[in-house]
Design an enzyme around this catalytic site. Sequence first.
Site, short mmCIF file in Angstrom:
data_model
loop_
_atom_site.label_atom_id
_atom_site.label_comp_id
_atom_site.label_asym_id
_atom_site.label_seq_id
_atom_site.Cartn_x
_atom_site.Cartn_y
_atom_site.Cartn_z
N CYS A 267 -1.18 0.94 7.52
CA CYS A 267 -2.61 0.64 7.73
C CYS A 267 -3.06 -0.62 6.98
O CYS A 267 -3.34 -1.65 7.58
CB CYS A 267 -3.48 1.82 7.29
SG CYS A 267 -3.22 3.32 8.25
N ARG A 268 -3.13 -0.56 5.64
CA ARG A 268 -3.74 -1.65 4.87
C ARG A 268 -2.83 -2.85 4.68
O ARG A 268 -3.23 -3.99 4.94
CB ARG A 268 -4.19 -1.14 3.49
CG ARG A 268 -5.34 -0.17 3.56
CD ARG A 268 -5.52 0.57 2.26
NE ARG A 268 -4.42 1.48 1.98
CZ ARG A 268 -4.28 2.20 0.88
NH1 ARG A 268 -5.18 2.07 -0.10
NH2 ARG A 268 -3.28 3.03 0.73
N SER A 269 -1.61 -2.62 4.18
CA SER A 269 -0.78 -3.79 3.85
C SER A 269 -0.32 -4.57 5.09
O SER A 269 -0.17 -5.80 4.99
CB SER A 269 0.39 -3.41 2.94
OG SER A 269 1.21 -2.42 3.51
N CYS B 179 0.87 -1.18 0.00
CA CYS B 179 0.00 0.00 0.00
C CYS B 179 0.90 1.22 0.00
O CYS B 179 2.08 1.13 -0.34
CB CYS B 179 -0.98 -0.01 1.18
SG CYS B 179 -0.19 0.07 2.81
N ASP C 240 -7.96 3.73 1.41
CA ASP C 240 -7.04 4.14 2.47
C ASP C 240 -7.86 4.59 3.70
O ASP C 240 -8.60 5.56 3.62
CB ASP C 240 -6.20 5.30 1.94
CG ASP C 240 -5.13 5.72 2.91
OD1 ASP C 240 -5.14 5.26 4.06
OD2 ASP C 240 -4.27 6.53 2.51
N ASN D 138 2.38 1.53 4.26
CA ASN D 138 2.75 0.28 4.94
C ASN D 138 2.54 0.37 6.45
O ASN D 138 3.29 -0.20 7.24
CB ASN D 138 4.18 -0.16 4.62
CG ASN D 138 4.54 -1.57 5.09
OD1 ASN D 138 5.68 -1.84 5.46
ND2 ASN D 138 3.60 -2.48 5.13
P1 4NP Z 1 -1.71 2.88 4.19
O1 4NP Z 1 -2.29 4.25 4.78
O2 4NP Z 1 -1.24 3.17 2.78
O3 4NP Z 1 -2.89 1.96 4.20
O4 4NP Z 1 -0.59 2.45 5.12
C1 4NP Z 1 -1.52 5.41 4.84
C2 4NP Z 1 -0.79 5.67 5.96
C3 4NP Z 1 -0.02 6.84 6.04
C4 4NP Z 1 -0.02 7.72 4.98
C5 4NP Z 1 -0.76 7.45 3.86
C6 4NP Z 1 -1.50 6.30 3.78
N1 4NP Z 1 0.75 8.91 5.08
O5 4NP Z 1 0.64 9.74 4.16
O6 4NP Z 1 1.48 9.10 6.05
#
Ligand code: 4NP
Length: 140
Positions: free
Chosen positions: A8-10, A3, A113, A6
Site C-alpha cells: 500500500c504505502r511504500s 512500510c 496504514d 510493501n
Molecule cells: P502497507 O499496508 O504496510 O502500507 O503495505 C499493509 C498491507 C498489508 C498488511 C499490512 C499492512 N497485511 O497485514 O497484510
Amino acid sequence: MVCLGNICRSPLAEGIMQHLADKQGLNWEIDSAGTGDWHVGQGPDRRSVRTAGEHGIDISRQICRLFRRSDFDEFDHILAMDRSNLSNILAMARNANDANKVSLLLVDQIVPDPYHDDRQFEPVFNLIEEGCHAFIDRYK
Ligand code: 4NP
C-alpha cells in the site's frame, strides 16, 4: 521506502519519489520493501495502483519484497512510513552507519496504514507526496 506489507504505502512512496525526482532531472534510484512477508512476489494493492494512476503515476509493475540487510549497503537513505517500520528497520542495523541512514519519510508525522480503509488511499497519497517534495528540496 519501507512500510509493513510493501503493497500500500511504500509502493506509492517509490512511485511518487521516482516520478518527482525524474521530473527534476535527478538521477536517483528509488526502491521499496516491506518488513512483513505476507505479500512477497505480489504487485501493489489495487487501491494504491488506482490512486497513483489517478495522479498520472504507474506503479502496477512493482513487485513486493522484504527489506533486507544489504539495503543498508545499496541505498543512501532508508525512509520508513511509521514508527513501527522505523524500529523494525533499526533492529536490523549492523552499526551506527546503517542506523544513520534511517528516518521517517515525514519529519514528525507518520504515514498511517490505509489497508483497512479505502478512503485513506487519497489522503495517504497526498501525505507521501508532501514528504517527497520536502525530501527532494532538502537533498537535491
Ligand atoms: P502497507 O499496508 O504496510 O502500507 O503495505 C499493509 C498491507 C498489508 C498488511 C499490512 C499492512 N497485511 O497485514 O497484510
